[in-house]
Scaffold this active site. Sequence first.
Site, short mmCIF file in Angstrom:
data_model
loop_
_atom_site.label_atom_id
_atom_site.label_comp_id
_atom_site.label_asym_id
_atom_site.label_seq_id
_atom_site.Cartn_x
_atom_site.Cartn_y
_atom_site.Cartn_z
N LYS A 68 112.38 15.15 32.68
CA LYS A 68 112.28 16.60 32.55
C LYS A 68 112.08 17.17 33.94
O LYS A 68 111.12 16.81 34.63
CB LYS A 68 111.10 16.99 31.66
CG LYS A 68 111.40 16.91 30.18
CD LYS A 68 110.28 17.56 29.37
CE LYS A 68 110.58 17.48 27.89
NZ LYS A 68 109.47 18.00 27.08
N HIS A 122 96.31 22.36 34.58
CA HIS A 122 97.11 22.01 33.40
C HIS A 122 96.42 20.93 32.55
O HIS A 122 96.29 21.07 31.33
CB HIS A 122 98.51 21.53 33.86
CG HIS A 122 99.35 21.04 32.73
ND1 HIS A 122 99.89 21.89 31.77
CD2 HIS A 122 99.74 19.79 32.39
CE1 HIS A 122 100.58 21.17 30.90
NE2 HIS A 122 100.51 19.89 31.24
N HIS A 134 99.32 20.81 24.07
CA HIS A 134 100.00 21.72 25.00
C HIS A 134 100.21 23.12 24.44
O HIS A 134 100.31 24.07 25.20
CB HIS A 134 101.35 21.13 25.43
CG HIS A 134 101.21 19.99 26.42
ND1 HIS A 134 100.53 18.83 26.14
CD2 HIS A 134 101.64 19.87 27.71
CE1 HIS A 134 100.58 18.02 27.19
NE2 HIS A 134 101.24 18.63 28.15
#
Length: 376
Positions: free
Chosen positions: A151, A275, A257
């Site tokens: 990704k 994050h 997430h």
Amino acid sequence: MSPIRVELGGRSYDVQVGAGLIDDAIVQARDFIETYALTGGGSRKVPVVADTNARKYHGERLAHSLASDEYEIAWFDVKPGEGSKSWENLERLTDWLLELGVTRQDHVFALGGGVVGDLVGFACAILKRGVGFVQLPTTLLAQVDSSVGGKTAINTRAGKNLIGAFHQPSLVLVDTTTLATLPDREMRAGYAEVLKYGLLGDAAFFAWLETNGSKVLARDAAALEYAICTSIAMKAHIVAADEKETQDLRALLNLGHTFGHALEAETGFSHDLLHGEAVAMGMVLAARYSARRGGFDHADVIRVQRAVAAAGLPSRLEELGLKCSGSRLVDHMRHDKKAEAATLPFLLLRSVGEAHVARDVDLKDVAAFLDDELAG
Ligand code: GLY
């Protein structure tokens, strides 16, 4: 240590994990470097894109290794931080690679965390319709997650990772010694993704982390290597089975997430909440919400909260001191790229070690749940 193979037919690649792999880079990556020396007119320059911190700590070691075969590095510096995953940097980087004369047979090296890996991966995906790249991840989060699986993306005004491509690396070298200079907070944030693998699909690994997590965080070499390899092996398996997230398998990697993204958006994707910290809090919320729906034991909720808190990660929403409503957090989720039409898939839990995608979640109920959580 034998490599972990990501099986993707003609695009399969190895992830090597070990202490000192940067010092050994010439041996590990010689095949990819030699291609460049040939097609680049024998310039013996290797293009390395590096986070400035990663270059400061590990650049010499990489240069020294490549120099043993008389290669020099052509450096491209990237400032640390999500802001570097920008159109501007993408343009600068692709222009630089074109000036160097990089061809489709060449490989670009990415030295740093997820920001550098995502930027380089995307630049290589679009440069001449696909140039190879080698990942040298230097943060725990990049080692166990973003450097593996292909990704790649940049951020835009509309949101994070909205412009990107699937583009697999040719090799990933995870040098565990890079974690010695990683700040503790970044280490804990990366550890959240390690916990995620246990929670989503490996109850025995989760139990192992409950006992040995403190050793991993203290960078005990054996514990660290076991945790990293177990995480990457699961990711490799999932990516091989569902590379482009077209089935529900790769989506499991988004456990924590959806809630986490809303928290990051509310805190402006700033240093206030990293994050990994948002993912940790998001996993607790996913556990608590799963229990509220009746599909997850309360005793397991306590286990998840304890494992997150024991790592020094946020485990209670009121700890974050947010001044917003549940419905505002739900609005952030709706804007996430993973939203599909009017429905929003949620990653929920059946047990420790078994996550699933729920497509029947009532967003009003989620907002009410978050209001309760915000109130503490
Ligand atoms: N980080 C989630 C994925 O690679 O799919």
